[in-house]
Scaffold this active site. Structure first.
Site, PDB file in Angstrom:
ATOM      1  N   GLY A  46       0.870  -1.200  -0.179  1.00 31.22           N
ATOM      2  CA  GLY A  46       0.126   0.089  -0.012  1.00 31.22           C
ATOM      3  C   GLY A  46       0.919   1.260   0.011  1.00 31.22           C
ATOM      4  O   GLY A  46       2.024   1.336   0.332  1.00 31.22           O
ATOM      5  N   GLN A  51       2.985  10.243   1.430  1.00 27.67           N
ATOM      6  CA  GLN A  51       4.218   9.240   1.448  1.00 27.67           C
ATOM      7  C   GLN A  51       5.364   9.739   0.130  1.00 27.67           C
ATOM      8  O   GLN A  51       6.329   9.502   0.403  1.00 27.67           O
ATOM      9  CB  GLN A  51       4.261   7.702   1.492  1.00 27.67           C
ATOM     10  CG  GLN A  51       3.612   7.233   2.763  1.00 27.67           C
ATOM     11  CD  GLN A  51       3.487   5.818   2.579  1.00 27.67           C
ATOM     12  OE1 GLN A  51       2.286   5.326   2.131  1.00 27.67           O
ATOM     13  NE2 GLN A  51       4.317   5.006   3.305  1.00 27.67           N
ATOM     14  N   CYS A  91       5.683  -0.033   7.576  1.00 30.53           N
ATOM     15  CA  CYS A  91       5.295   0.860   6.811  1.00 30.53           C
ATOM     16  C   CYS A  91       6.787   1.172   5.805  1.00 30.53           C
ATOM     17  O   CYS A  91       7.771   1.359   6.320  1.00 30.53           O
ATOM     18  CB  CYS A  91       5.243   2.114   7.589  1.00 30.53           C
ATOM     19  SG  CYS A  91       4.718   3.466   6.547  1.00 30.53           S
ATOM     20  N   LEU A  92       6.383   1.632   4.442  1.00 26.97           N
ATOM     21  CA  LEU A  92       7.473   1.903   3.569  1.00 26.97           C
ATOM     22  C   LEU A  92       8.124   3.345   4.045  1.00 26.97           C
ATOM     23  O   LEU A  92       9.443   3.432   3.844  1.00 26.97           O
ATOM     24  CB  LEU A  92       7.064   2.096   2.269  1.00 26.97           C
ATOM     25  CG  LEU A  92       6.631   0.977   1.346  1.00 26.97           C
ATOM     26  CD1 LEU A  92       5.891   1.259   0.360  1.00 26.97           C
ATOM     27  CD2 LEU A  92       7.705   0.025   1.128  1.00 26.97           C
ATOM     28  N   HIS A 133      -4.768   2.013   7.575  1.00 28.33           N
ATOM     29  CA  HIS A 133      -3.257   2.611   7.720  1.00 28.33           C
ATOM     30  C   HIS A 133      -2.781   3.516   6.613  1.00 28.33           C
ATOM     31  O   HIS A 133      -2.451   4.528   6.994  1.00 28.33           O
ATOM     32  CB  HIS A 133      -2.310   1.484   7.366  1.00 28.33           C
ATOM     33  CG  HIS A 133      -0.777   1.640   7.400  1.00 28.33           C
ATOM     34  ND1 HIS A 133       0.247   0.983   8.170  1.00 28.33           N
ATOM     35  CD2 HIS A 133      -0.196   2.472   6.441  1.00 28.33           C
ATOM     36  CE1 HIS A 133       1.398   1.470   7.916  1.00 28.33           C
ATOM     37  NE2 HIS A 133       1.384   2.131   6.873  1.00 28.33           N
ATOM     38  N   GLU A 134      -3.510   3.190   5.557  1.00 26.40           N
ATOM     39  CA  GLU A 134      -3.200   4.299   4.298  1.00 26.40           C
ATOM     40  C   GLU A 134      -4.127   5.491   4.590  1.00 26.40           C
ATOM     41  O   GLU A 134      -3.535   6.739   4.263  1.00 26.40           O
ATOM     42  CB  GLU A 134      -3.524   3.875   2.903  1.00 26.40           C
ATOM     43  CG  GLU A 134      -2.608   2.365   2.406  1.00 26.40           C
ATOM     44  CD  GLU A 134      -1.239   2.645   2.823  1.00 26.40           C
ATOM     45  OE1 GLU A 134      -0.506   3.752   2.700  1.00 26.40           O
ATOM     46  OE2 GLU A 134      -0.570   1.822   2.742  1.00 26.40           O
ATOM     47  N   HIS A 137      -2.304   7.791   6.782  1.00 19.74           N
ATOM     48  CA  HIS A 137      -1.131   8.565   6.084  1.00 19.74           C
ATOM     49  C   HIS A 137      -1.647   9.762   5.689  1.00 19.74           C
ATOM     50  O   HIS A 137      -1.124  10.811   5.744  1.00 19.74           O
ATOM     51  CB  HIS A 137      -0.462   8.056   4.919  1.00 19.74           C
ATOM     52  CG  HIS A 137       0.396   6.955   5.280  1.00 19.74           C
ATOM     53  ND1 HIS A 137       1.507   7.240   6.061  1.00 19.74           N
ATOM     54  CD2 HIS A 137       0.517   5.373   5.200  1.00 19.74           C
ATOM     55  CE1 HIS A 137       2.462   6.266   6.337  1.00 19.74           C
ATOM     56  NE2 HIS A 137       1.682   5.248   5.802  1.00 19.74           N
TER      57      HIS A 137
HETATM   58 NI    NI Z   1       2.656   3.101   5.870  1.00 23.06          NI
END
Ligand code: NI
Length: 181
Positions: A46, A51, A91-92, A133-134, A137
């Site tokens: 995701g 991000q 998380c990225l 989660h997204e 963000h």
């Molecule tokens: Ni994340």
């Protein structure tokens, strides 16, 4: 096809709130396509526009094993949530940190698709976790915000140390079952 740079904690731009997309035009579709390329290249499941330093309410997700079932959600809103589920998240934007977060187990979300058409998604388990989660963000929130004060302080120290050490030195990514979202 383009890969975008993914911001990493503790970058303050990850804390900015994304604005609703007013019109789903070619600029938004290009962003979506670049975000998908970026997510697949980073082996994530995701990615939110925040991000990649774009303040638009756009997110992409693919939780399939085959990596060919993308979900694209523009202006997503969770309209129903039920149940509780604690699962290990990564998380990225927060490399090398994995921890358990409690989320709703099932959700229903409304959004606009790539053509700007209203759509709905009913999701459970991993996909439901990913959507929550997204959307966090897009609101400037990270999964580590849910962790205890002590854990967050340790994490902050570690992150700042890493930034000071070297911008080029990339530590090896741990192989772990939790996926990056
Ligand atoms: Ni994340």
């Amino acid at each position: 096809m383009a890969r975008l740079e993914i911001l990493e904690y503790p970058d303050k731009r990850l804390r900015l709130r994304a604005e609703p997309v007013e019109k789903v035009d070619d600029t938004v579709r290009t962003l979506v396509s670049d975000m998908l390329d970026t997510m697949y290249a980073a082996a994530g499941i995701g990615l939110a526009a925040t991000q990649v330093n774009v303040r638009k309410r756009v997110l992409v997700i693919d939780v399939s094993e085959t990596r060919n079932e993308p979900h694209v959600l523009i202006n997503p809103e969770i309209v129903h949530a039920e149940g509780k589920l604690s699962s290990e998240e990564g998380c990225l934007s927060v490399p090398d940190v994995f921890d358990y977060v409690e989320r709703a187990e099932r959700i229903k979300a409304t959004y606009l698709d790539r053509d700007g058409q209203p759509a709905q998604l009913e999701a459970e388990d991993l996909l439901a976790v990913c959507v929550q989660h997204e959307i966090d963000h897009l609101d400037g929130k990270l999964f580590v915000d849910y962790l205890s004060e002590l854990k967050r302080q340790r994490l902050k120290k570690k992150a700042f140390k890493k930034v000071r050490r070297s911008a080029n030195e990339v530590p090896p990514r741990q192989s772990i079952s939790a996926r990056l979202i």
